[in-house]
Design an enzyme around this catalytic site. Structure first.
Site, PDB file in Angstrom:
ATOM      1  N   TYR A   1       4.357  -2.825   8.572  1.00 50.72           N
ATOM      2  CA  TYR A   1       5.637  -3.466   8.795  1.00 50.72           C
ATOM      3  C   TYR A   1       6.219  -3.399  10.330  1.00 50.72           C
ATOM      4  CZ  TYR A   1       6.164  -3.147   3.910  1.00 50.72           C
ATOM      5  OH  TYR A   1       6.006  -3.137   2.388  1.00 50.72           O
TER       6      TYR A   1
ATOM      7  N   ASP B   1      -4.601  -5.222  -5.037  1.00 48.41           N
ATOM      8  CA  ASP B   1      -5.027  -4.601  -3.784  1.00 48.41           C
ATOM      9  C   ASP B   1      -6.390  -3.876  -4.033  1.00 48.41           C
ATOM     10  OD1 ASP B   1      -2.926  -5.571  -2.553  1.00 48.41           O
ATOM     11  OD2 ASP B   1      -1.756  -3.690  -2.689  1.00 48.41           O
TER      12      ASP B   1
ATOM     13  N   ASN C   1       0.466  -4.514  -7.639  1.00 44.13           N
ATOM     14  CA  ASN C   1       2.013  -4.657  -7.460  1.00 44.13           C
ATOM     15  C   ASN C   1       2.877  -5.701  -8.217  1.00 44.13           C
ATOM     16  OD1 ASN C   1       2.352  -2.707  -4.664  1.00 44.13           O
ATOM     17  ND2 ASN C   1       0.409  -4.117  -4.481  1.00 44.13           N
TER      18      ASN C   1
ATOM     19  N   GLU D   1      11.983   1.924  -0.456  1.00 44.86           N
ATOM     20  CA  GLU D   1      11.601   0.486  -0.022  1.00 44.86           C
ATOM     21  C   GLU D   1      12.724  -0.497   0.036  1.00 44.86           C
ATOM     22  OE1 GLU D   1       7.631  -0.681  -1.761  1.00 44.86           O
ATOM     23  OE2 GLU D   1       8.052   1.145  -3.060  1.00 44.86           O
TER      24      GLU D   1
ATOM     25  N   GLU E   1      -4.602  -0.628  -6.289  1.00 42.69           N
ATOM     26  CA  GLU E   1      -3.263  -0.697  -7.172  1.00 42.69           C
ATOM     27  C   GLU E   1      -2.977  -2.317  -7.593  1.00 42.69           C
ATOM     28  OE1 GLU E   1       0.066   0.987  -5.146  1.00 42.69           O
ATOM     29  OE2 GLU E   1      -0.418  -0.104  -3.199  1.00 42.69           O
TER      30      GLU E   1
ATOM     31  N   SER F   1       4.436   0.515  -0.613  1.00 38.00           N
ATOM     32  CA  SER F   1       4.664   0.491   0.814  1.00 38.00           C
ATOM     33  C   SER F   1       4.109   1.467   1.607  1.00 38.00           C
ATOM     34  CB  SER F   1       6.132   0.231   1.410  1.00 38.00           C
ATOM     35  OG  SER F   1       6.372  -1.118   0.728  1.00 38.00           O
TER      36      SER F   1
ATOM     37  N   GLY G   1       5.835  -7.684  -1.764  1.00 33.51           N
ATOM     38  CA  GLY G   1       6.810  -8.129  -0.564  1.00 33.51           C
ATOM     39  C   GLY G   1       6.809  -9.616  -0.325  1.00 33.51           C
TER      40      GLY G   1
ATOM     41  N   ARG H   1       0.259  -8.817  -7.455  1.00 31.17           N
ATOM     42  CA  ARG H   1      -0.900  -8.907  -6.292  1.00 31.17           C
ATOM     43  C   ARG H   1      -1.811  -7.548  -6.425  1.00 31.17           C
ATOM     44  NH1 ARG H   1       1.676  -6.884  -1.158  1.00 31.17           N
ATOM     45  NH2 ARG H   1       0.378  -4.876  -1.548  1.00 31.17           N
TER      46      ARG H   1
END
Length: 300
Positions: A209, A250, A265, A14, A263, A143, A269, A248
């Protein structure tokens, strides 16, 4: 004036995402408040060149030697304060299998799964029990790198082999049909929820992305009962994993309003168009102000 070193780049799959996160952080930190040090990491040894006489390492790394607790442990050994979760929490949340085990033990819904440690150990009966389609992905990746939606038995082996290029443990996970949502949590406070939709079958690397064929990310107000479930789940996750600073979380929300954790994070990002800045903006906090809050969260 506080001396803030922005750590970015790194050695994981990443790296490119991290380069963008780091650049955004450096560009948006208020130079009237902070002495900003641009600290790009190109090899693991680089971290030992970091000046110990700084006030904070603002970590913009992603993936291994970023989110897995390794660099956090090094920084603690060096006596350097840093943003985000501690080494143990970072390591647990980097490992999807551990994350899901702890979630289940604490009543948090998550999709059924199995792990594989070699191609020869693939348990096709177990996959049949989970039911196709399934996601096959690195256990400690991010990612959506090497994540594949597998619809039949004949696709399993090749997807597992691909995932093994990035990790020595592979996760095979039940496909939960629904819409992805994400929850930014800062010091235990849950910020506005963002809904993620895409023309892709799932929120894969390209959707995340790509500038031409990416995802649609919008702040949403969920139905009251669903919003409460998601917020309660985010607070539960914050507590059970002993999170620090910010994370964060999800989720997938199904058509019948069931909330499933995907998951968490620990270093998500941080480009100007990333999910956390969008959530903060909905609360009236611009990117520079968000970075102030991330720095403050490391000092509590």
């Amino acid at each position: 004036m506080k001396k803030i070193a922005v750590l970015y780049g790194g050695v994981s799959s990443e790296r490119e995402v991290s380069l963008n996160s780091g650049k955004a952080m450096i560009d948006n930190l208020d130079k009237n408040k902070y002495d900003v040090i641009d600290f790009r990491i190109d090899s693991k040894d680089d971290i030992f060149k970091l000046d110990k006489d700084i006030d904070l390492a603002l970590i913009g790394l992603h993936g291994k030697f970023g989110e897995d607790g390794s660099i956090q442990a090094v920084l603690e050994t060096m006596g350097i304060n840093y943003s985000g979760c501690n080494p143990l929490t970072s390591g647990i949340l980097m490992d999807k299998n551990f994350t899901k085990i702890i979630a289940r033990e604490n009543g948090v819904k998550t999709a059924n799964w199995a792990i594989v440690k070699s191609v020869d150990a693939i348990d096709y009966d177990k996959i049949d029990e989970i039911g196709y389609p399934v996601f096959i992905k690195p256990n400690s990746g991010g990612s959506s790198v090497a994540t594949n939606l597998v619809k039949s038995k004949d696709q399993v082996e090749s997807a597992v082999i691909e995932a093994f290029k990035y990790d020595d443990i592979v996760m095979i996970e039940e496909y939960i049909k629904g819409i992805e949502h994400t929850s930014f949590i800062l010091n235990g406070e849950v910020f506005p929820t963002i809904r993620i939709t895409s023309d892709h079958e799932f929120f894969d690397y390209e959707a995340k992305y790509s500038t031409s064929n990416g995802a649609r990310e919008e702040v949403v107000e969920l139905e009251e009962s669903v919003a409460k479930t998601l917020e309660d789940t985010s607070r539960t996750c914050w507590d059970i994993y002993n999170c620090r600073g910010y994370v964060r979380a999800d989720y997938i929300i199904t058509e019948d309003n069931q909330v499933y954790l995907l998951e968490i994070n620990t270093l998500p990002g941080m480009t100007e168009t990333s999910l956390i800045p969008k959530s903060a903006k909905a609360r009236g906090i611009d990117y520079s102000g968000l970075l102030d809050k991330l720095i403050e969260s490391a000092e509590i």
